[in-house]
Design an enzyme around this catalytic site. Structure first.
Site, short mmCIF file in Angstrom:
data_model
loop_
_atom_site.label_atom_id
_atom_site.label_comp_id
_atom_site.label_asym_id
_atom_site.label_seq_id
_atom_site.Cartn_x
_atom_site.Cartn_y
_atom_site.Cartn_z
CE LYS A 87 -4.48 1.48 2.26
NZ LYS A 87 -5.29 1.16 3.53
C1 E4P Z 1 -8.16 1.72 3.76
O1 E4P Z 1 -7.47 1.25 2.70
C2 E4P Z 1 -8.45 2.44 4.03
O2 E4P Z 1 -7.10 2.84 5.11
C3 E4P Z 1 -9.80 3.29 5.41
O3 E4P Z 1 -10.46 2.54 4.67
C4 E4P Z 1 -9.72 4.58 5.85
O4 E4P Z 1 -11.00 4.77 6.51
P1 E4P Z 1 -11.12 5.15 7.81
O5 E4P Z 1 -11.16 6.80 7.15
O6 E4P Z 1 -12.25 5.38 8.37
O7 E4P Z 1 -10.19 5.68 7.91
#
Ligand code: E4P
Length: 216
Positions: A87
């Site tokens: 990522k």
């Molecule tokens: C996914 O890859 C993201 O890190 C995540 O959905 C972020 O979500 P949040 O806005 O609830 O922290």
């Protein structure tokens, strides 16, 4: 639409996997910190534990912000397990790193995407997944679902292979709308996946059937 669970909590991942509908996991440094995972060895062991539970892709985020650091980290992360997807944040060196990983056969998830322009760059760099954060856009008064629709339209129009991974999903209507809009993947907390089960008419209908079953 594939379902990824957005957590680093092993019990939640096991519960979603046991339901038989899970296609993968997304994590981020905040979710790892929430589980109290500290130090590189423990972080890597935790990613391995997640990979041992699920049968799909597991996103593990780099924490470097320079090209060389991201490449070094990503190459270490993919040694943990073949399910690991690197990522990478949507920044200049992140785009370069995605191109590097793509050219070296390493899957990537381009994260922290908040605009169609960023999504186009991620696709051009060959990202496996692009993660628009729709909930965070809603949080600041924007329209996160409109961005999902726009990215899906652009990717379909130009035949980009990058999958649209709707992220930062806050509730069941978000998830259903992402399915309607043609998102390839939705990542969400366990509560949202379980929320799909709920309907009061199912509960009252089952109660009546079970009561009548006693009269059979
Ligand atoms: C996914 O890859 C993201 O890190 C995540 O959905 C972020 O979500 P949040 O806005 O609830 O922290």
């Amino acid at each position: 639409m594939k379902f990824f669970i957005d957590t680093a909590n092993l019990d939640e991942i096991r519960e979603a996997e046991a339901l038989g509908v899970l296609d993968g996991v997304t994590t981020n440094p905040s979710l790892m910190a929430k589980e109290g995972i500290k130090g590189k060895d423990n972080v890597f062991k935790h990613y391995k534990a997640i990979c041992d539970i699920v049968h799909g892709d597991v996103s593990a985020e780099v924490i470097s912000t320079d090209f060389a650091g991201m490449v070094r980290e990503g190459e270490e992360l993919v040694m943990i397990d073949p399910k690991i997807v690197v990522k990478v944040p949507m920044i200049k060196d992140g785009v370069k790193a995605i191109r590097y990983f793509t050219d070296h056969g390493i899957k990537t998830n381009c994260t922290l995407v908040f605009s169609a322009g960023q999504a186009i760059l991620a696709a051009k760099a060959g990202a496996t997944y692009v993660s628009p954060f729709l909930g965070r856009i809603d949080d600041v008064g924007g329209d996160g679902l409109a961005l999902i629709e726009q990215i899906v339209h652009i990717y379909r129009t130009h035949g980009y292979a990058t999958e649209v991974l709707a992220a930062s999903i806050r509730h069941v209507p978000h998830l259903i709308k992402c399915a309607e809009l043609g998102a390839d993947v939705a990542t969400c907390p366990l509560s949202v996946i379980m929320g799909l089960l709920k309907h009061p008419l199912t509960d009252s209908g089952l109660e009546k059937f079970l009561a009548d079953a006693k009269k059979m």
